[in-house]
Design a protein around this motif. Structure first.
Motif, short mmCIF file in Angstrom:
data_model
loop_
_atom_site.label_atom_id
_atom_site.label_comp_id
_atom_site.label_asym_id
_atom_site.label_seq_id
_atom_site.Cartn_x
_atom_site.Cartn_y
_atom_site.Cartn_z
N SER A 190 9.51 7.77 4.56
CA SER A 190 8.01 6.68 5.14
C SER A 190 8.09 6.22 6.21
O SER A 190 7.42 5.48 6.54
N THR A 240 -3.69 5.56 10.80
CA THR A 240 -4.60 6.77 10.63
C THR A 240 -3.50 8.05 10.27
O THR A 240 -3.44 8.66 9.22
N ARG A 241 -1.54 7.64 9.73
CA ARG A 241 -0.67 8.21 9.16
C ARG A 241 -1.05 7.10 7.44
O ARG A 241 -1.01 6.26 7.27
N SER A 242 -0.61 8.89 6.96
CA SER A 242 -0.52 8.19 5.25
C SER A 242 0.57 9.08 4.41
O SER A 242 0.66 10.27 4.77
N HIS A 283 1.02 4.30 0.96
CA HIS A 283 0.56 5.07 1.71
C HIS A 283 0.65 4.53 3.16
O HIS A 283 1.20 5.05 4.27
N THR A 284 1.00 3.23 3.33
CA THR A 284 1.27 2.79 4.86
C THR A 284 1.86 1.82 4.55
O THR A 284 3.13 1.53 5.38
N VAL A 340 6.48 7.75 8.94
CA VAL A 340 4.77 7.38 8.35
C VAL A 340 4.63 5.85 9.34
O VAL A 340 3.49 6.18 9.75
N ASN A 378 2.29 4.00 12.20
CA ASN A 378 1.03 2.92 11.48
C ASN A 378 1.07 2.07 12.59
O ASN A 378 0.79 1.23 12.83
N ASP A 429 2.48 10.44 1.85
CA ASP A 429 2.29 10.80 0.47
C ASP A 429 3.15 10.80 -0.48
O ASP A 429 3.50 11.90 -1.89
N GLU A 447 5.47 14.49 5.73
CA GLU A 447 4.68 15.24 4.31
C GLU A 447 5.11 16.55 4.23
O GLU A 447 5.84 17.44 4.34
N ASP A 495 0.95 -0.95 -0.12
CA ASP A 495 -0.12 0.47 0.12
C ASP A 495 0.63 0.92 -0.10
O ASP A 495 1.54 1.24 1.13
#
Length: 414
Positions: free
Chosen positions: A310, A328-330, A279-280, A313, A317, A332, A405, A277
């Motif tokens: 990354s 809750t973290r993504s 984002h994660t 983040v 997570n 980008d 971010e 994924d």
């Protein structure tokens, strides 16, 4: 004393792997979690320094250290080759027969140049007239080879993307222009940049800016070139559409691939990168497996800055995930890349999945001191200084004061 009941195994003690174990050791109680990191040897290289070795800007000794002192106390460092991962059994099998059980697995084994994948590369002139700077040995050999260069056709060639640090071939070209000029060899040398892209870079805005620099420096660009083979006897690159590019000295960036065990474990795509994924960084097939740094198939640059942002983040997570909370973290896709342009200057690119590199200032709006998408001395000094930051802050997992971010503050709209 309570025996830990959970086991985190991290494969790879490079940039991403070292950062993540150092950060998580501070967050996961040793009474509950063991942390084991696996790697094939005890050598850690500051890989951005490979670029500078051929030109004598970095010495080999400046970019190489032992891994063990870089890893915090309370973390087991296991030396060994990974044979395969068995996701069903939650086990890592090493080449010598050892088996490591895990509750959570992080794959951070990066990406590796694979000259064996292009016909003719590994001929008698490998690391001589056919050079590369994406490995320690290759960078040192290229330094020695360039020391004998007296002019001719110097070709810098990208086999295929993705590659780690996708701006590095451009940086090499710009630094070669500088190096040849200072030695009085530039007028006797034709510099050629051969790429499978239709321009200098993947992002159109940056591609135009970087392409203009290539043009200003008199570099010939050969775009849309998909190499089929290297003919070392005739000293030519041959494309699938039968175009040929002759060279006297070739600097090639081979196909990059993830670790072979990823393929043996059924965890990778056609280039052995783990589908995650974006984002994660969680595996799309196995919720207890994650891929960080260059090991995953994130649709952004395979660069140290991406590993850094990354991981920031991921850590939050991961802690949510193992405690049964929603993540809750993504991420980008934030990437931050210095581009050495020669003659004591560099550019800085800052972008993410959705936003191309823009002009402006970084990290502080209007103040900088670094300029975005423009050449400056401050950017060059920032790149040189980062080696110290890498060893003393980034790898230990200390805060750098940069948000994961991407911020639009200080940037000029396109």
């Amino acid at each position: 004393m309570t025996t830990p009941t959970k086991h985190l195994v991290v494969l790879g003690a490079g940039t991403a792997g070292t950062m993540v174990v150092n950060k998580l050791r501070r967050e996961l109680p040793a009474t509950d979690w063991t942390i084991t990191v696996v790697d094939r040897d005890d050598i850690h290289d500051y890989q951005p320094g490979y670029l500078f070795i051929p030109f004598g800007i970095n010495t080999p000794e400046q970019i190489r250290r032992r891994k063990r002192p870089l890893i915090s106390a309370g973390i087991d460092l296991v030396m060994g080759e990974v044979d395969r991962v068995d996701p069903a059994a939650r086990a890592v099998h090493l080449g010598d027969g050892r088996v490591l059980a895990y509750d959570q697995l992080v794959i951070a084994t990066g990406t590796t140049p694979r000259p064996d994948q292009t016909e003719g590369t590994l001929g008698p002139q490998w690391h001589k007239e056919v050079g590369e700077f994406y490995t320690y040995d290759g960078a040192v050999a290229l330094r020695d080879q360039l020391a004998t260069f007296t002019g001719g056709r110097l070709v810098v060639h990208i086999t295929e993307l993705p590659i780690k640090c996708p701006v590095a071939p451009l940086e090499f070209t710009f630094l070669a222009d500088d190096w040849l000029t200072r030695r009085g060899l530039r007028e006797r040398t034709e510099l050629v940049f051969v790429t499978p892209l239709d321009g200098a870079f993947t992002k159109p805005v940056a591609s135009r800016a970087l392409g203009n620099i290539l043009e200003d420096k008199g570099v010939v660009v050969e775009p849309d070139f998909m190499v089929e083979r290297i003919d070392q006897e005739r000293k030519v690159l041959v494309s699938y559409d039968e175009r040929e590019v002759a060279y006297d000295q070739l600097v090639t960036i081979p196909l990059n691939m993830g670790a072979d065990f990823v393929a043996r474990s059924g965890l990778g795509d056609e280039l052995n990168y783990v589908p995650v994924d974006k984002h994660t960084m969680q595996s799309t097939a196995h919720p207890d497996i994650w891929a960080l740094g260059d090991a995953g198939n994130l649709p952004t640059s395979k660069a140290g800055s991406v590993a850094h942002f990354s991981v920031e983040v991921f850590v939050e997570n991961f802690l949510d995930h193992v405690h049964g909370r929603p993540m809750t973290r993504s991420f980008d896709g934030h990437a931050n890349c210095f581009v050495e342009s020669g003659h004591g200057k560099a550019l800085l690119l800052d972008f993410n999945y959705d936003t191309e590199p823009l002009t402006g200032h970084f990290p502080f709006p209007k103040v900088g001191p670094m300029t975005l998408l423009g050449e400056s001395r401050a950017n060059h000094l920032g790149k040189l200084a980062f080696r110290h930051v890498y060893w003393n802050a980034l790898l230990p997992g200390r805060p750098l004061g940069l948000k994961a971010e991407m911020s639009m503050a200080g940037k000029n709209p396109a």
